[in-house]
Design an enzyme around this catalytic site. Sequence first.
Site, short mmCIF file in Angstrom:
data_model
loop_
_atom_site.label_atom_id
_atom_site.label_comp_id
_atom_site.label_asym_id
_atom_site.label_seq_id
_atom_site.Cartn_x
_atom_site.Cartn_y
_atom_site.Cartn_z
N ALA A 96 -14.20 -7.33 -11.28
CA ALA A 96 -13.80 -6.39 -10.22
C ALA A 96 -12.95 -5.24 -10.78
O ALA A 96 -13.08 -4.10 -10.34
CB ALA A 96 -13.03 -7.12 -9.12
N LYS B 264 -20.97 -9.33 -2.32
CA LYS B 264 -21.39 -7.99 -1.90
C LYS B 264 -22.56 -7.54 -2.77
O LYS B 264 -22.79 -8.07 -3.85
CB LYS B 264 -20.22 -7.02 -2.07
CG LYS B 264 -19.15 -7.22 -1.04
CD LYS B 264 -18.36 -5.94 -0.87
CE LYS B 264 -17.51 -5.98 0.36
NZ LYS B 264 -16.73 -4.75 0.55
N GLU C 73 -15.40 -2.81 -12.47
CA GLU C 73 -16.25 -2.14 -11.49
C GLU C 73 -15.44 -1.13 -10.69
O GLU C 73 -15.89 -0.03 -10.40
CB GLU C 73 -16.89 -3.21 -10.58
CG GLU C 73 -18.07 -2.73 -9.79
CD GLU C 73 -17.72 -2.31 -8.39
OE1 GLU C 73 -18.59 -1.81 -7.69
OE2 GLU C 73 -16.54 -2.47 -7.98
N LYS D 195 0.84 -1.20 0.00
CA LYS D 195 0.00 0.00 0.00
C LYS D 195 0.88 1.25 0.00
O LYS D 195 1.89 1.29 0.70
CB LYS D 195 -0.86 -0.04 1.27
CG LYS D 195 -2.23 0.60 1.13
CD LYS D 195 -3.03 0.36 2.40
CE LYS D 195 -4.42 0.94 2.29
NZ LYS D 195 -5.28 0.20 1.37
N SER E 9 -2.17 6.10 0.33
CA SER E 9 -3.40 5.39 0.73
C SER E 9 -3.39 4.98 2.19
O SER E 9 -4.44 4.93 2.82
CB SER E 9 -3.77 4.18 -0.12
OG SER E 9 -2.83 3.85 -1.02
N SER F 237 -22.85 -5.06 -4.61
CA SER F 237 -22.40 -4.62 -5.93
C SER F 237 -22.31 -5.79 -6.92
O SER F 237 -22.34 -5.59 -8.13
CB SER F 237 -21.01 -3.99 -5.81
OG SER F 237 -20.09 -4.94 -5.27
N GLU G 153 -2.84 -9.44 3.50
CA GLU G 153 -4.20 -9.73 3.01
C GLU G 153 -4.10 -10.44 1.67
O GLU G 153 -3.45 -9.96 0.75
CB GLU G 153 -5.04 -8.46 2.85
CG GLU G 153 -6.43 -8.81 2.31
CD GLU G 153 -7.42 -7.64 2.29
OE1 GLU G 153 -7.78 -7.15 3.38
OE2 GLU G 153 -7.82 -7.24 1.19
P1 GTP Z 1 -11.00 -2.06 4.32
O1 GTP Z 1 -10.85 -1.16 5.47
O2 GTP Z 1 -10.63 -1.42 3.00
O3 GTP Z 1 -10.30 -3.36 4.51
O4 GTP Z 1 -12.55 -2.30 4.21
P2 GTP Z 1 -13.33 -3.63 4.46
O5 GTP Z 1 -12.59 -4.50 5.42
O6 GTP Z 1 -14.74 -3.30 4.75
O7 GTP Z 1 -13.30 -4.23 3.03
P3 GTP Z 1 -12.81 -5.65 2.58
O8 GTP Z 1 -11.56 -6.02 3.31
O9 GTP Z 1 -13.94 -6.57 2.66
O10 GTP Z 1 -12.47 -5.37 1.06
C1 GTP Z 1 -11.46 -4.48 0.74
C2 GTP Z 1 -10.89 -4.74 -0.67
O11 GTP Z 1 -11.69 -5.68 -1.40
C3 GTP Z 1 -10.87 -3.49 -1.51
O12 GTP Z 1 -9.67 -2.81 -1.34
C4 GTP Z 1 -11.02 -4.05 -2.93
O13 GTP Z 1 -9.78 -4.53 -3.39
C5 GTP Z 1 -11.90 -5.25 -2.73
N1 GTP Z 1 -13.35 -4.95 -2.83
C6 GTP Z 1 -14.26 -5.03 -1.84
N2 GTP Z 1 -15.49 -4.73 -2.30
C7 GTP Z 1 -15.37 -4.47 -3.61
C8 GTP Z 1 -16.32 -4.09 -4.64
O14 GTP Z 1 -17.53 -3.95 -4.43
N3 GTP Z 1 -15.80 -3.90 -5.89
C9 GTP Z 1 -14.48 -4.07 -6.17
N4 GTP Z 1 -14.07 -3.86 -7.42
N5 GTP Z 1 -13.58 -4.41 -5.23
C10 GTP Z 1 -14.01 -4.60 -3.96
MG MG Z 2 -10.46 -5.25 4.99
#
Ligand code: GTP
Ligand code: MG
Length: 246
Positions: A192, A153, A195, A86, A90, A155, A180
Site C-alpha cells: 500500500a 479493491k 502504490e 488528519k 486534508s 487496485s 478509523e
Molecule cells: P474516504 O472518504 O477517504 O473514507 O473514502 P472511502 O470511505 O471510500 O475509502 P475507505 O475508507 O475505504 O479507504 C480510505 C483509506 O484507505 C485511504 O485513505 C487509504 O489510506 C486507504 N486506501 C483505500 N484504498 C486504497 C488503495 O487502493 N491504495 C492504497 N494505497 N490505499 C488505499
Molecule cells: Mg472511509
Amino acid sequence: MILDRQNPLSLADITQAIAALSESLPEFETPQDIEDITKFGRDFEALMQGYRGAMQEISTKLEILDDEYQTKYSHNPIHHIERRLKSVRSIAGKLLAHDLPLDIDSIENNIFDIAGIRVMCNYIDDVYAIASMLSRQSDIRILEVKDYIKHPKESGYRSLHVIYSIPVFLTTGAKDIPVEVQFRTISMDYWASLEHRLRYKSENNPERVAKHAQTLQNAARELYDIDVSLQNVHRDLVSAPREDHI
Ligand code: GTP
Ligand code: MG
C-alpha cells in the site's frame, strides 16, 4: 511500538493553515477575517483534542491486548502501530470535494477518519484476532466495517478498515468520538505504501499509474499468497484461538 506520524498542532499552526487555505482555495468559504480565523482555530484545536484522546484510548487498548497475548501465547500479534490526526488541509480538501462547509459541525458530522490508526500485524490470523478482541470491548461501538482483505479493491489493495466510536472523558464530560483503524499485514502495508506513493507522485501523470497497474495487481496477489503460506507455517508453531472475521 507506536509511531506518531506528526507533531502536535499549535493554535498558530492551525490559524496559519486556515489563512493559507483562504488564499489557495478561493472558491472555498474559509473564515477570512483575522478574528474569525482565530476563533475557528481555537474551536478546531479543542475539537482535535478530543480526537487525540480517542486515538490514545484505542492505541492503549491495542497495546494492552498485544502484551497479554504475548504472555498467553508467546507471540505478539502487533508488529507496530502508526497513528496520525488528519491535517487541516486534508480535512478542508475532503469537505471541499464533497461540497460541504468548513465549520466545526460539518467536520464532526462528515469526516470519520480524523483520528487514524494503522495496525501492522505479522499474519492475517493476527489481523482478525486483534480486530475481534478490540471490537468485543464493551465501551466501544463499531460504526463501520470494510473488509478489503476478503474483498480486495480493484487496485489490489487489502486491509481491514473499522470505524469505532469511543467515549473520551474531557473536562466537560464524556464525548463519543470516531477513530478509523486500518488493520493489515506487513506485506499489505509494504504494498500500500508503494502504490500510494505511485499515485501521489503521479497526480499529473496518469500514464505512469496505468503503466504499473497490472504489476501492482499481480504483486498484491503474490504477496497475499505468501502471507497465507507463512501463516500456515506459523499456525503449526503457535496454538491460539482463531477468528476469521470481526
Ligand atoms: P474516504 O472518504 O477517504 O473514507 O473514502 P472511502 O470511505 O471510500 O475509502 P475507505 O475508507 O475505504 O479507504 C480510505 C483509506 O484507505 C485511504 O485513505 C487509504 O489510506 C486507504 N486506501 C483505500 N484504498 C486504497 C488503495 O487502493 N491504495 C492504497 N494505497 N490505499 C488505499
Ligand atoms: Mg472511509
